[in-house]
Design a protein around this motif. Structure first.
Motif, short mmCIF file in Angstrom:
data_model
loop_
_atom_site.label_atom_id
_atom_site.label_comp_id
_atom_site.label_asym_id
_atom_site.label_seq_id
_atom_site.Cartn_x
_atom_site.Cartn_y
_atom_site.Cartn_z
N THR A 255 11.19 -0.40 -5.45
CA THR A 255 9.73 -0.42 -4.62
C THR A 255 10.00 -1.27 -3.52
O THR A 255 10.71 -2.25 -3.62
CB THR A 255 8.67 -0.72 -5.54
N ASN A 277 9.88 1.59 -9.81
CA ASN A 277 9.59 2.77 -8.89
C ASN A 277 8.18 3.29 -8.61
O ASN A 277 7.97 3.57 -7.50
CB ASN A 277 10.57 3.92 -9.49
N ASP A 278 7.39 3.15 -9.72
CA ASP A 278 6.04 3.54 -9.77
C ASP A 278 5.00 2.52 -9.65
O ASP A 278 4.04 2.82 -9.51
CB ASP A 278 5.65 4.71 -10.87
N ALA A 284 7.93 3.93 -2.94
CA ALA A 284 9.06 4.17 -3.73
C ALA A 284 10.42 4.07 -2.80
O ALA A 284 10.28 4.84 -1.85
CB ALA A 284 8.75 5.44 -4.49
#
Ligand code: NAD
Length: 423
Positions: A255, A277-278, A284
């Protein structure tokens, strides 16, 4: 034992042990080590390979391969972690054992180098299977470990709980022995500050190295690959120093937030997600993109070999701080050196963990608990002294920081081996 053929021209395809041996031979050449000493230091003292039969929860029996490798004990008892990972084979464990010898000598703790491993996928094992595996492995290697002989610690795939089981299994045979492992839970004689010690040491070293290079850590942009024990604490402590942590990643991706990631907010997100990542507070990005970000300081804190000949030219950070073991292949290291990118080597900057392990061992022997403040002050003293020594040596010998670090370490171990009469 475990002689690696000498490789003159490094490539990305070198095995972990070939890579470790490559850096050792460079130091041996610069120091003019004679052939007998070179042979002693290029090979392991003892290599124990064991079978580890484990009864699985469903009644099946699985037979794992385990290793404990003692590379060199000239400066003190062998010391190094135990790794549970599918790639933990003889070559990898042998390489990591040798790196521990150099790391311990460089940070100047009175230990030799060792490493252990069990070739398994801990993520596929239940807690009870992990416990049975740990106890059986401890039994199998109990003949070669000991408080004054060889002291294991956690590494990838193992943690304080694993050390508690190891201490218990060893104690059943030999009596209560807290100093047999380090990285234990504090309630069982672990040291305050051990959990965050590697990440804290990485940032102590980064601050010192950055100052030497005219980079102010306060306000500097930092990208960190890996958000496990080392990456998480490195991010948190860098932020405490006022650095802007612009990107972090884990095996699922990364991220990116150019103004800085809110680490508390990210930690809250991680209670509900398996990857950074989310994270909705950032953009991202892939692990590959993270490595190539335009930032002041790049900290690879995940796995080995992530900076290689195919991306070394694309690294834009001013300084690469190797929190992971072996994140730069020897071939990529050469490219970064030629490009003038400062690389703070792994054997220097990730030695905070073993340093606090040393403090833990001292506390266990003395049966006297230190305060956290004392642990951190002593850690800082050693990290700064080692960083200064490496920078001074690199300057006086006109070498890279990695060459300087290896030269200091190999020189210290060779000297100890010589005056003990090993060679
Ligand atoms: P860890 O298992 O706690 O964390 C590893 C992190 O790397 C996780 O976030 C994981 O998702 C990520 N990762 C795994 N595979 C990846 C991939 N292919 N790409 C990107 N990210 C990936 O491990 P750790 O204890 O933090 O150790 C990290 C590194 O630091 C290792 O190289 C280890 O040998 C080294 N190290 C650790 C210590 C210590 O005290 N823990 C001390 C010295 C060196």
């Amino acid at each position: 034992m475990g002689t690696a053929a000498r490789i003159e021209h490094p490539t990305d395809e070198m095995s972990p042990f070939e890579a470790a041996t490559y850096f050792f031979h460079g130091a041996a050449d610069r120091l003019g080590l004679h052939d007998d000493m070179r042979e002693v230091l290029a090979t392991s003292y003892r290599e124990l390979a064991v079978q580890v039969p484990v009864r699985m929860d469903d009644g099946r029996m699985n037979i794992y391969r385990g290793f404990r490798i003692q590379h060199n004990g000239a400066r003190g008892p062998y010391k190094g972690g135990i790794r549970f990972h599918q790639s933990a084979d003889l070559d990898e464990v042998r390489a990591l054992a040798a790196l521990m010898t150099w790391k311990n000598a460089l940070i100047d703790v009175p230990f030799g180098g060792a490493k252990g491993g069990v070739q398994c996928e801990p993520g596929l094992l239940s807690l009870t299977e992990q416990e049975r595996l740990t106890r059986r492995f401890t039994e199998m290697i109990s003949y070669v470990i000991g408080v004054n002989r060889d002291i294991p610690a956690p590494d990838m795939g193992t943690n304080a709980q694993t050390m508690a089981w190891m201490m218990d299994a060893y104690g059943k045979k030999y009596g209560y022995t807290p100093g047999i492992v380090t990285g234990k839970p504090v309630e069982l004689g672990g040291s305050p500050g051990r959990e965050e010690a590697t990440g804290r040491g990485v940032i102590m070293c980064t601050a010192r190295a950055a100052a030497r290079k005219g980079i102010d850590l306060e306000g500097a942009s930092v990208a960190i690959q890996g958000f496990g024990n080392v990456g998480f604490w490195a991010a948190a402590i860098a932020a405490e120093h006022g650095a802007r942590v612009v990107a972090v990643s884990d095996v699922g991706g990364g991220t990116y937030a150019p103004k800085g990631i809110g680490l508390d907010d990210l930690a809250t997100h991680m209670t509900e997600s398996i990857s950074v990542n989310d994270y909705p507070g950032g953009e991202a990005l892939s692990n590959e993109e993270l490595l190539e970000l335009d930032c002041d300081i790049l900290i690879p804190a995940a796995i080995e070999g992530v900076i290689h000949t195919k991306n070394a030219d694309a690294i834009r950070a001013k300084m690469v701080v190797e929190a992971a073991n072996g994140p730069t292949t020897p071939a990529a290291d050469k490219i970064l050196e030629d490009r003038g990118v400062t690389v703070v080597p792994d054997i220097l900057c990730n030695s905070g963990g073993v340093t606090v392990s040393y403090f833990e061992w001292v506390q266990n022997i003395q049966q006297f608990r230190w305060e956290l403040d004392q642990v951190n002050k002593q850690l800082e003293k050693r990290m700064e002294a080692a960083t200064d020594a490496v920078f001074s040596r690199a300057q006086s010998e006109s070498t890279s920081l990695r060459s300087a670090a290896f030269d200091i370490a190999v020189e210290r171990v060779a000297h100890a081996a010589e005056i003990r009469g090993y060679v």
